[in-house]
Enzyme design. Structure first.
Site, PDB file in Angstrom:
ATOM      1  N   ASN A  44       7.411  -9.461  -3.004  1.00 30.55           N
ATOM      2  CA  ASN A  44       7.643  -8.523  -2.461  1.00 30.55           C
ATOM      3  C   ASN A  44       7.736  -8.467  -0.966  1.00 30.55           C
ATOM      4  O   ASN A  44       7.470  -7.586  -0.189  1.00 30.55           O
ATOM      5  CB  ASN A  44       6.494  -7.543  -2.666  1.00 30.55           C
ATOM      6  CG  ASN A  44       6.460  -7.333  -4.198  1.00 30.55           C
ATOM      7  OD1 ASN A  44       7.333  -7.115  -4.795  1.00 30.55           O
ATOM      8  ND2 ASN A  44       5.146  -7.346  -4.894  1.00 30.55           N
ATOM      9  N   HIS A 130       1.641   3.203 -11.427  1.00 25.72           N
ATOM     10  CA  HIS A 130       1.230   2.037 -11.154  1.00 25.72           C
ATOM     11  C   HIS A 130      -0.259   2.123 -12.198  1.00 25.72           C
ATOM     12  O   HIS A 130      -1.125   3.077 -11.972  1.00 25.72           O
ATOM     13  CB  HIS A 130       0.791   1.556  -9.812  1.00 25.72           C
ATOM     14  CG  HIS A 130       0.568   0.038  -9.733  1.00 25.72           C
ATOM     15  ND1 HIS A 130      -0.557  -0.248  -9.316  1.00 25.72           N
ATOM     16  CD2 HIS A 130       1.206  -0.851  -9.847  1.00 25.72           C
ATOM     17  CE1 HIS A 130      -0.665  -1.688  -9.432  1.00 25.72           C
ATOM     18  NE2 HIS A 130       0.493  -2.216  -9.576  1.00 25.72           N
ATOM     19  N   GLU A 174       4.360   7.613  -7.289  1.00 26.67           N
ATOM     20  CA  GLU A 174       4.875   6.576  -6.207  1.00 26.67           C
ATOM     21  C   GLU A 174       6.023   7.068  -5.398  1.00 26.67           C
ATOM     22  O   GLU A 174       6.774   7.972  -6.102  1.00 26.67           O
ATOM     23  CB  GLU A 174       5.107   5.289  -6.880  1.00 26.67           C
ATOM     24  CG  GLU A 174       3.981   4.699  -7.634  1.00 26.67           C
ATOM     25  CD  GLU A 174       4.283   3.532  -8.410  1.00 26.67           C
ATOM     26  OE1 GLU A 174       5.121   2.740  -8.209  1.00 26.67           O
ATOM     27  OE2 GLU A 174       3.767   3.137  -9.539  1.00 26.67           O
ATOM     28  N   SER A 178       7.439   0.751  -8.803  1.00 24.76           N
ATOM     29  CA  SER A 178       7.616  -0.656  -8.596  1.00 24.76           C
ATOM     30  C   SER A 178       8.396  -1.450  -9.518  1.00 24.76           C
ATOM     31  O   SER A 178       8.863  -2.420  -9.528  1.00 24.76           O
ATOM     32  CB  SER A 178       6.127  -1.201  -8.654  1.00 24.76           C
ATOM     33  OG  SER A 178       5.617  -0.793  -9.973  1.00 24.76           O
ATOM     34  N   ASP A 203       2.111   6.892  -3.442  1.00 26.73           N
ATOM     35  CA  ASP A 203       1.750   5.475  -3.288  1.00 26.73           C
ATOM     36  C   ASP A 203       3.160   5.273  -2.617  1.00 26.73           C
ATOM     37  O   ASP A 203       4.083   5.079  -3.248  1.00 26.73           O
ATOM     38  CB  ASP A 203       1.409   4.912  -4.568  1.00 26.73           C
ATOM     39  CG  ASP A 203       1.212   3.472  -4.514  1.00 26.73           C
ATOM     40  OD1 ASP A 203       2.019   3.018  -3.658  1.00 26.73           O
ATOM     41  OD2 ASP A 203       0.465   2.915  -5.367  1.00 26.73           O
ATOM     42  N   HIS A 206       5.920   0.388  -1.984  1.00 28.86           N
ATOM     43  CA  HIS A 206       7.155  -0.395  -2.197  1.00 28.86           C
ATOM     44  C   HIS A 206       7.931   0.427  -1.161  1.00 28.86           C
ATOM     45  O   HIS A 206       9.265   0.058  -0.863  1.00 28.86           O
ATOM     46  CB  HIS A 206       7.793  -0.261  -3.601  1.00 28.86           C
ATOM     47  CG  HIS A 206       6.875  -1.039  -4.351  1.00 28.86           C
ATOM     48  ND1 HIS A 206       7.048  -2.745  -4.304  1.00 28.86           N
ATOM     49  CD2 HIS A 206       5.968  -0.775  -5.193  1.00 28.86           C
ATOM     50  CE1 HIS A 206       6.132  -3.110  -5.217  1.00 28.86           C
ATOM     51  NE2 HIS A 206       5.427  -2.276  -5.827  1.00 28.86           N
ATOM     52  N   LYS A 237       3.288  -5.988   0.603  1.00 26.96           N
ATOM     53  CA  LYS A 237       4.720  -6.101   0.406  1.00 26.96           C
ATOM     54  C   LYS A 237       5.589  -6.251   1.532  1.00 26.96           C
ATOM     55  O   LYS A 237       5.711  -7.147   2.150  1.00 26.96           O
ATOM     56  CB  LYS A 237       4.831  -4.799  -0.387  1.00 26.96           C
ATOM     57  CG  LYS A 237       3.738  -4.954  -1.585  1.00 26.96           C
ATOM     58  CD  LYS A 237       4.097  -3.977  -2.710  1.00 26.96           C
ATOM     59  CE  LYS A 237       2.911  -3.789  -3.603  1.00 26.96           C
ATOM     60  NZ  LYS A 237       2.505  -4.812  -4.393  1.00 26.96           N
TER      61      LYS A 237
END
Ligand SMILES: Cc1ncc(COP(=O)(O)O)c(C=O)c1O
Length: 383
Positions: A44, A130, A174, A178, A203, A206, A237
């Protein structure tokens, strides 16, 4: 046979036993394992910051100045002022009033959600969120209502039938998923949050460092920082370091300092990590173009896969090649490893049954030639 032995036997027979695979080293986009070197498609470290000389230099300076540990939790004597500097930077970066640093993304999601919500509340969560989000919801005791992945129509239907039964409600998603690499329809979620009087948490694990004109994330790109109540993200990440943060209001930060058990009862991050996190944010703020270059590279990879007849999902640096069958996925990962690629096979229970996949993580360690050769090799192996 005991419960644990039975579990291990079943997982093993189904080809689903998770195993640790020690590596000798990871540097400059390559992994060294058992005397061989592999091109790394599993990390990541999207912006290649983990090996950036300025990150190492600031971590080293803090190591010399403060030693290896914060030696206590923040509320005891581990509250170094560099941590406050980091929080000011993050709040500014995320265009929120205040920020709070957490020891990891997992700890942040579990701690924040369980501190802010309780049994009288309801949490509407994307079905693919997640595990740390799910665990936070479970720990909070709030009613969990899962809406279909990236489906605002389904969310609206669920809000209609559940929202009024609860005092407080949260919608959570998110901003880059992910395992699927796709993005939610954030504006539609925001308008549902407003219409049904909910709070909204995202979130950005990423997305941070990659999306948005300033590299702050998808919330910045869509101009929604005022509408999103809680912006969570990680340093482990694209920011090439470790730890996590919440950007929100001053009151929320103060409330969490007083109530969030994962924050209160844990030793603060090591000063070297805090220093590296500060440098990571500064590097991105000085040159946000890294994210744009990365997304162009990922788009080139996606295009090459599609031209070779493969179906790929997502719209980010995470490129999942869904194969379906777990055994076939493992076989393809092994064959690619034989050819010098380190790629993660992702199987249930991490993804739903029948959706086993290879998760390719494009990073700035890669170039177009590497990505084209990889696509050629996948086509040669077939599945
Ligand atoms: C979406 C998402 N949130 C949270 C986390 C947890 O972050 P950390 O690795 O810092 O615990 C991850 C990491 O895998 C993630 O993908």
């Amino acid at each position: 046979m005991g419960e644990i032995e039975l579990f291990l036997k079943k997982r093993s027979e189904g080809g689903l036993l998770r195993m640790l695979r020690p590596i000798a080293g990871r540097k400059d986009g390559r992994i060294r394992s058992k005397e061989r070197e592999y091109l790394d498609f599993s990390s990541n470290d999207y912006l290649a910051l983990a090996g950036h000389p300025m990150m190492a230099a600031s971590a080293r300076q803090a190591l010399d100045a403060f030693g290896t540990s914060a030696s206590a939790s923040r509320l005891m004597s581990g509250d170094l002022d560099i941590c406050h500097r980091l929080e000011e930077k993050v709040a500014h970066f995320k265009n929120k009033e205040a920020a709070l640093v957490f020891n990891s993304g997992y700890q942040a999601n579990v701690g924040i959600i369980s501190a802010l919500y309780s049994r009288s509340d309801c949490i509407f969560s994307d079905r693919l969120n997640h595990a740390s989000i799910l665990d936070g919801i479970k720990l909070s005791g709030a009613e969990l209502v899962r809406f279909n992945h990236n489906d605002p129509e389904h969310l609206k239907f669920l809000l209609e039938s559940h929202r009024q039964k609860f005092k407080k409600a949260l919608i959570i998603t998110e901003t880059v998923f992910s395992m699927d690499g796709d993005r939610p329809p954030l504006k539609e979620l925001v308008s549902l949050k407003e219409r049904y009087d909910c709070e909204f948490m995202v979130d950005e694990a990423h997305a941070t460092g990659i999306f948005g004109p300033g590299g702050s994330g998808v919330v910045e790109e869509e101009g929604l920082s005022a509408q999103v109540d809680f912006i969570m993200g990680t340093f482990g990440k694209a920011l090439g370091s470790f730890g996590a943060y919440l950007a929100s209001s001053k009151n929320i930060v103060e409330y969490l300092v007083n109530t969030c058990r994962g924050f209160i009862y844990s030793t603060a991050l090591p000063p070297s990590t805090i220093a590296a996190n500060i440098t990571a944010v500064e590097l991105i703020q000085k040159d946000p173009s890294r994210g744009k270059i990365l997304l162009e590279l990922a788009s080139c990879f996606r295009g090459a896969l599609t031209s070779s007849g493969f179906t790929v999902k997502g719209a980010s640096q995470i490129v999942p090649l869904v194969i379906g069958d777990a055994a076939k996925t493992m076989a393809l990962a092994d064959a690619l490893q034989e050819r010098g690629y380190w790629v993660l096979p992702v199987r249930p229970p991490t993804v739903p049954q029948g959706q086993a996949r290879l998760r390719f993580s494009v990073t700035l360690h890669h170039n177009e030639d590497m990505l084209r050769s990889l696509v050629d090799d996948i086509a040669k192996i077939g599945f």
